[in-house]
Design a protein around this motif. Structure first.
Motif, short mmCIF file in Angstrom:
data_model
loop_
_atom_site.label_atom_id
_atom_site.label_comp_id
_atom_site.label_asym_id
_atom_site.label_seq_id
_atom_site.Cartn_x
_atom_site.Cartn_y
_atom_site.Cartn_z
N TYR A 189 0.84 -1.20 0.00
CA TYR A 189 0.00 0.00 0.00
C TYR A 189 0.88 1.26 0.00
O TYR A 189 0.63 2.21 -0.77
CB TYR A 189 -0.92 -0.01 1.22
CG TYR A 189 -1.72 1.27 1.39
CD1 TYR A 189 -2.94 1.45 0.75
CD2 TYR A 189 -1.23 2.31 2.18
CE1 TYR A 189 -3.66 2.63 0.90
CE2 TYR A 189 -1.95 3.48 2.34
CZ TYR A 189 -3.16 3.64 1.69
OH TYR A 189 -3.86 4.82 1.84
N ALA A 190 1.89 1.28 0.86
CA ALA A 190 2.76 2.45 0.96
C ALA A 190 3.50 2.71 -0.36
O ALA A 190 3.64 3.87 -0.79
CB ALA A 190 3.78 2.26 2.09
N ARG A 191 3.95 1.65 -1.00
CA ARG A 191 4.63 1.80 -2.30
C ARG A 191 3.68 2.36 -3.35
O ARG A 191 4.04 3.25 -4.12
CB ARG A 191 5.19 0.44 -2.75
CG ARG A 191 5.99 0.52 -4.05
CD ARG A 191 6.66 -0.82 -4.35
NE ARG A 191 7.54 -0.72 -5.50
CZ ARG A 191 7.15 -0.87 -6.77
NH1 ARG A 191 5.87 -1.15 -7.04
NH2 ARG A 191 8.00 -0.73 -7.77
N ALA A 192 2.46 1.86 -3.36
CA ALA A 192 1.47 2.35 -4.33
C ALA A 192 1.19 3.84 -4.11
O ALA A 192 1.07 4.61 -5.07
CB ALA A 192 0.18 1.54 -4.20
N LEU A 193 1.14 4.26 -2.84
CA LEU A 193 0.88 5.67 -2.55
C LEU A 193 2.07 6.54 -2.96
O LEU A 193 1.88 7.66 -3.47
CB LEU A 193 0.59 5.84 -1.05
CG LEU A 193 -0.61 6.72 -0.72
CD1 LEU A 193 -1.88 6.16 -1.34
CD2 LEU A 193 -0.78 6.85 0.79
N ALA A 194 3.28 6.04 -2.74
CA ALA A 194 4.47 6.79 -3.17
C ALA A 194 4.47 6.96 -4.69
O ALA A 194 4.79 8.04 -5.21
CB ALA A 194 5.73 6.07 -2.69
N LYS A 195 4.13 5.90 -5.41
CA LYS A 195 4.05 6.00 -6.88
C LYS A 195 2.96 6.98 -7.31
O LYS A 195 3.14 7.75 -8.25
CB LYS A 195 3.77 4.62 -7.48
CG LYS A 195 4.94 3.65 -7.37
CD LYS A 195 4.60 2.27 -7.89
CE LYS A 195 4.60 2.24 -9.41
NZ LYS A 195 4.46 0.85 -9.90
#
Length: 291
Positions: A189-195
């Motif tokens: 989830y955190a990676r998706a938000l960073a992207k």
């Protein structure tokens, strides 16, 4: 003679109290121990039941600096340790700083405190999520604040509350209390938000660490949500020339985009003024669910 002090019924030998650790300000080891003792009520809830890793700098930030996960030699038998299975060492254990005596003992080693996003009884099940906003020169704290405000709004759209603190270096950390969730799920989830942040603000945000892309941008480091990773604990001192602290900040301060650098002498007054700004992180009622 090594002074012996008693803390909560534990006898501790405190060494080299006059030694200067932070040369830029002349801050001594004794002042560092005093800082942790008077800040204990704020820092301990963020350390309790989390295996701690130490960044040790016993001769100051210009001396030998080394990171250790294993209990240091001479760890007293009354300091709690917890099993932290690692692929390379299935029997590994780490210190858990649960009380004032353990905090003072660890502080005497001159350390930064680093903790994972999960608790000792549930390894790799996170009860908080973290974003480490790391600016590449000439970007600085103002750019980190801009990204933090975007992330706060985006997280709120998913029903999640975010709280901010300084890294104690040059960036900001955003922390989100969660209903316990597998670290793998939180990481994704955190990676998706960073992207998503990079897509929304391509001139400002990076989700990858590539050095060649860093100048003038803010790297949204989502990797510290991985179960094996740790983040500087709220209120820890950092191994910097000045005794800077990873200090909680208000969203009004983030909106002002300046003045977000705090040293050990600033924290008592901030606690008097604002209370414990990260209190909701340790309150299960404030925890959110990932969508």
């Amino acid at each position: 003679m090594t002074p012996i002090t008693e803390v909560d019924g534990r006898r501790l030998a405190l060494t080299n109290l006059e030694k200067v650790i932070h040369p830029a300000t002349g801050t001594t080891k004794g002042e560092i121990l005093h800082y942790y003792a008077v800040t204990a009520e704020a820092i301990l809830p963020h350390l309790q039941d989390r295996p701690v890793s130490f960044l040790r700098y016993p001769d100051g930030p210009d001396g030998q600096v080394f990171f250790t996960k294993n209990p240091p030699p001479g760890t007293p038998d009354w300091v709690r340790t917890a099993p932290v299975p690692r692929s390379e060492d299935p029997g590994a254990r780490q210190v858990v700083v649960d009380d004032l005596a353990s905090l003072v003992w660890a502080s005497n080693l001159v350390v930064e405190f680093h903790t994972p996003q999960w608790r000792a009884e549930k390894p790799a099940v996170a009860d908080r999520m973290v974003f480490d906003l790391d600016p590449g020169v000439p970007a600085g704290v103002a750019e980190c604040c801009e990204v933090a405000l975007w992330l706060r709004e985006r997280l709120a759209a998913d029903g999640l509350d975010a709280y901010a603190k300084t890294s104690g270096a040059k960036g900001l950390h955003l922390l989100v209390p969660l209903v316990p969730t597998p670290s793998e799920t939180v990481s994704a989830y955190a990676r998706a938000l960073a992207k998503e942040g990079e897509a929304a603000m391509p001139r400002l945000v990076l989700h990858r660490m590539a050095r060649s892309l860093r100048p003038g941008k803010v790297f949204v480091d989502h990797s510290q949500n991985a179960a094996a990773k740790t983040t500087a604990t709220p209120y820890t001192l950092r191994a910097r020339p000045e005794p800077t602290v990873s200090a909680p900040v208000t969203w009004e301060e983030v909106e002002a985009r300046r003045g977000l650098a705090f040293r050990l002498g600033d924290i008592a007054a901030r606690l008097d003024r604002y209370g414990e700004l990260l209190g909701p992180l340790t309150d299960p009622d404030g925890a959110g669910r990932l969508p």
